[in-house]
Design an enzyme around this catalytic site. Structure first.
Site, PDB file in Angstrom:
ATOM      1  CG  PHE B 121      -8.410 -34.903  14.104  1.00  0.00           C
ATOM      2  CD1 PHE B 121      -8.753 -35.178  12.786  1.00  0.00           C
ATOM      3  CD2 PHE B 121      -8.917 -34.316  14.875  1.00  0.00           C
ATOM      4  CE1 PHE B 121      -9.735 -34.425  12.479  1.00  0.00           C
ATOM      5  CE2 PHE B 121     -10.048 -33.736  14.515  1.00  0.00           C
ATOM      6  CZ  PHE B 121     -10.335 -33.456  13.247  1.00  0.00           C
ATOM      7  CD  GLN B 244     -14.677 -30.660  22.269  1.00  0.00           C
ATOM      8  OE1 GLN B 244     -15.107 -31.360  21.475  1.00  0.00           O
ATOM      9  NE2 GLN B 244     -13.621 -31.275  23.037  1.00  0.00           N
ATOM     10  CG  HIS B 246     -14.458 -24.277  17.140  1.00  0.00           C
ATOM     11  ND1 HIS B 246     -14.004 -23.253  16.606  1.00  0.00           N
ATOM     12  CD2 HIS B 246     -13.830 -25.318  16.282  1.00  0.00           C
ATOM     13  CE1 HIS B 246     -13.190 -23.804  15.530  1.00  0.00           C
ATOM     14  NE2 HIS B 246     -13.002 -24.871  15.231  1.00  0.00           N
ATOM     15  CG  LEU B 256     -17.497 -24.773  13.777  1.00  0.00           C
ATOM     16  CD1 LEU B 256     -17.104 -26.109  13.610  1.00  0.00           C
ATOM     17  CD2 LEU B 256     -17.081 -23.975  14.951  1.00  0.00           C
ATOM     18  CD  GLU B 259      -9.195 -25.561  15.759  1.00  0.00           C
ATOM     19  OE1 GLU B 259      -9.631 -26.529  15.232  1.00  0.00           O
ATOM     20  OE2 GLU B 259      -9.369 -25.517  16.974  1.00  0.00           O
ATOM     21  NE  ARG B 290     -10.955 -27.243  18.190  1.00  0.00           N
ATOM     22  CZ  ARG B 290     -11.645 -28.154  17.549  1.00  0.00           C
ATOM     23  NH1 ARG B 290     -12.920 -28.746  18.542  1.00  0.00           N
ATOM     24  NH2 ARG B 290     -11.864 -28.395  16.362  1.00  0.00           N
ATOM     25  CG  HIS B 357     -18.109 -28.387  18.106  1.00  0.00           C
ATOM     26  ND1 HIS B 357     -19.118 -27.925  16.980  1.00  0.00           N
ATOM     27  CD2 HIS B 357     -17.296 -29.066  17.792  1.00  0.00           C
ATOM     28  CE1 HIS B 357     -18.379 -28.822  15.843  1.00  0.00           C
ATOM     29  NE2 HIS B 357     -17.388 -29.498  16.338  1.00  0.00           N
ATOM     30  NE  ARG B 402     -16.527 -34.579  20.652  1.00  0.00           N
ATOM     31  CZ  ARG B 402     -16.182 -34.100  19.355  1.00  0.00           C
ATOM     32  NH1 ARG B 402     -15.640 -34.949  18.536  1.00  0.00           N
ATOM     33  NH2 ARG B 402     -16.398 -32.780  18.937  1.00  0.00           N
TER      34      ARG B 402
END
Lengths: 78, 592
Positions: B121, B244, B246, B256, B259, B290, B357, B402
């Protein structure tokens, strides 16, 4: 409770039951409720987990119980 | 409402039944404490259900890994605003809480050898930021949050946790002597009755408040109730400027678009049809990180190259990929685009905007989940009886930004830690309930009485819409000095309007209009704290990106913001740079 108060209470209860964990469902249900004040099939559908409902509404899955065929079709058309 | 409110007594109350709330309540119920969990919606419908990615833990099932590498990634990801003691604590307990969840029956994806499958990730690396990715994310398909909620709910039923479903917490009750928290007022939606829930410990796990933005991936329930309640009770909110975003939420809806769409070759265009990312990131283009993509999109819109009648979004083009790629490799995307953007991506581009987000800030706590406030020279003065965990809390492990999959880990570790701390505090020195202050519940009564009496005024929906527009326009992913200054004034006007809202429906039972009016108060505190904190922070760090101060400024700004409702004022406290057992990670430029 008189009939008017009873139906108001049922509508409001359904409205709140449409507050979900998934935004996708919040949006679809919000639009649906703008046209429909009460829907008994929807009340039952909303007992299912969020992801399952979204899978049915988005068309990812079709293996819903027959009793939900009507409401799933109505939500898909929303 | 002149009569005294009914009182119910518990050892402990948890507000919120998402991942952190249910992990905490499990500790309390297992310890035999009389515990109630209040929740606006049925527990398994909490917003944790939307989490897809996974839970970070250095189990090293597929690649070499350890907690210290994970800690390094988290500190760096936080852009050095995270507290290194709390980050060490979280990373060291990660394996334990994941294995525990496995033993509770969580259906993790598996390797052939039966161990938990782990995937890579963004931001999670091996060997302190090397080019090699760590496979650290433990997932249950793309339904990790859902599986986690169901697992925790079952365990709570087994432990006899009492859930108060469709209850909304309204205000804190504090002992005027020392500020200790002795209970909350709460509304039972079914009856419309307001009660005082008296307890020796109150633990907030109310989640995030992403609804303050017009473009938000958050569900409608995410109205920052815990934040509003804490702020009204005099508790500061920490680091609220850090949200944060997106890059690709569906314009007007927030849902959403993964990606993966850009990974498969989709790209962004402005109103001239130009693939603008080529100008901002000539190499990575649409696959830049992002924040880079989000800032570029905002710049295009701000400079008049946005699309649509309001020139307020850009377009994500993927029709050139062909229906086979879209249908086979991007399942669900076509349905989302058709349903929420009214655009079939096989034929036309999808309107998108940077979409909020996750909230990094929140109620200030230490690593044991105890709420801490700033008093004189003591930055960590404990508020007796008050605890918080999960997205509503600021521990702070995420700092200014984060990492993906660290949020579910945060819920588990600090849900458990705060629950353990409550048990310890109540069982090591057992004391009777404190007396309620004379005016207990007065604040709530006054709020409700005003709503009851108002026959005219502002509509809740209008004020809420203005609040969301204000935050989106003035305090979005890329921040400009004039916008911020004007935005603070505009938010003050929103707050004044919110104080004058009225509701037509005065019925007692199941009055959703009343609930929404009460939620609006919480949204106002959250939004105000965000924009005032953002305006004041004269640097760019993590999720705070300012056009006029593009660099991180460790000399002046490596510190946590604290916003107080009273006086709409700010204070600051130092970042905890000293871990428990290892050397501190010194600040470096955050490049990937």
């Amino acid at each position: 409770m008189d009939a008017a108060a009873d139906s108001r209470s049922k509508e409001m209860r359904l409205r709140w039951k449409c507050r979900r964990g998934l935004l996708e469902l919040d949006l679809v249900l919000e639009t649906y409720l703008q046209r429909t004040r009460y829907d008994g099939e929807l009340v039952e559908l909303l007992d299912l987990p969020d992801n399952e409902i979204w899978d049915f509404v988005s068309g990812r899955r079709d293996d819903y119980e027959q009793r939900f065929a009507g409401i799933v079709a109505r939500l898909r058309a929303t | 409402m002149s009569l005294a409110l009914p009182v119910r007594k518990y050892d402990a109350i948890v507000v919120g039944a998402g991942g952190s709330g249910m992990r905490a309540s499990l500790e309390l119920a297992r310890a035999g404490l009389k515990t109630a969990v209040l929740t606006k919606v049925f527990p398994t419908r909490s917003h944790t259900v939307a989490a897809q990615g996974g839970i970070a833990a250095p189990l090293a099932n597929s690649t070499e890994d350890n907690w210290h590498w994970h800690m390094y990634d988290t500190v760096k990801g936080s852009d050095y605003l995270g507290d290194q003691d709390a980050i060490e604590y979280m990373c060291r307990r990660a394996n334990e809480v994941v294995v525990e969840l496995e033993h509770m029956g969580m259906p993790f994806d598996r390797l052939e050898n039966g161990k938990i499958y782990q995937r890579p990730f963004g931001g999670h690396t091996q060997d302190y930021g090397s080019a090699k990715m760590a496979m650290r994310a433990c997932a249950a398909a793309d339904r990790t949050g859902h599986a986690m909620l169901h697992t925790l709910y079952q365990q709570n039923l087994r432990a006899n946790t009492q859930f108060l479903v469709e209850w909304m917490a309204l205000d804190l009750i504090r002992d005027p002597q020392d500020g200790a928290v002795v209970g909350v007022t709460a509304l039972e939606m079914e009856t419309g009755e307001v009660s005082i829930l008296q307890a020796k410990a109150v633990l907030f796990a109310t989640g995030g408040a992403g609804r303050i933005y017009a473009a938000s991936t958050n569900a409608f329930i995410n109205t920052g109730d815990g934040l509003g309640i804490a702020a009204r009770a005099g508790v500061p909110l920490q680091d609220m400027e850090f949200w944060q975003f997106h890059p690709t939420g569906v314009y007007g809806a927030g849902v959403l678009i993964t990606e993966g769409v850009r990974g498969e070759g989709g790209y962004l265009i402005n109103k001239d049809g130009e693939r603008f990312m080529e100008r901002y990131a000539p190499n990575a283009k649409d696959l830049a990180s992002r924040d880079v993509v989000s800032r570029a999109m905002t710049t295009e819109i701000k400079e008049g190259r946005g699309c649509g009648p309001e020139a307020d979004h850009v377009l994500l083009k993927l029709d050139h990929l062909g229906p086979e790629v879209i249908n086979q490799r991007l399942p669900g995307i076509r349905e989302i685009a058709i349903k929420f953007a009214n655009a079939d991506p096989v034929r036309e581009p999808v309107p998108v905007v940077p979409t909020v987000h996750y909230q990094m800030g929140g109620i200030p706590t230490n690593y044991l989940g105890r709420v801490v406030v700033h008093e004189g020279s003591n930055h960590e003065s404990i508020v007796p009886g008050f605890y918080a965990a999960g997205e509503c809390a600021c521990v702070s492990v995420h700092g200014a930004n984060r990492l993906g999959t660290n949020s579910l880990l945060d819920l588990l570790v600090f849900g458990k830690a705060s629950g353990e701390q409550v048990v310890k505090d109540l069982q090591t020195s057992p004391k009777p309930h404190r007396n309620l202050p004379k005016d207990a519940g007065e604040q709530t009564r006054a709020r409700l009485a005003r709503l009851e009496a108002a026959g005219s005024g502002e509509r809740v929906a209008d004020v809420f819409a203005e609040l969301r527009r204000t935050m989106q326009a003035h305090c979005g992913v890329f921040r400009f000095p004039d916008d911020l200054a004007k935005g603070v004034e505009r938010m003050k006007a929103v707050a004044e309007r919110a104080a004058r809202v009225y509701i037509q429906d005065k019925a007692r039972t199941f009055n959703t209009a009343r609930v929404e009016a009460l939620e609006l108060d919480n949204l106002v505190e959250t939004a105000m704290s965000t924009i005032v904190s953002a305006e004041a922070r004269k640097e760019s760090r993590g999720a705070q990106a300012r056009a006029d101060f593009p660099e991180r400024d460790d000399k002046n700004w490596m510190k946590h913001t604290l916003w107080y409702k009273e006086g709409n004022r700010l204070a600051y406290k130092p970042v905890q740079l000293k871990p428990f057992t290892v050397e501190a990670f010194e600040p470096k430029a955050r490049t990937y």
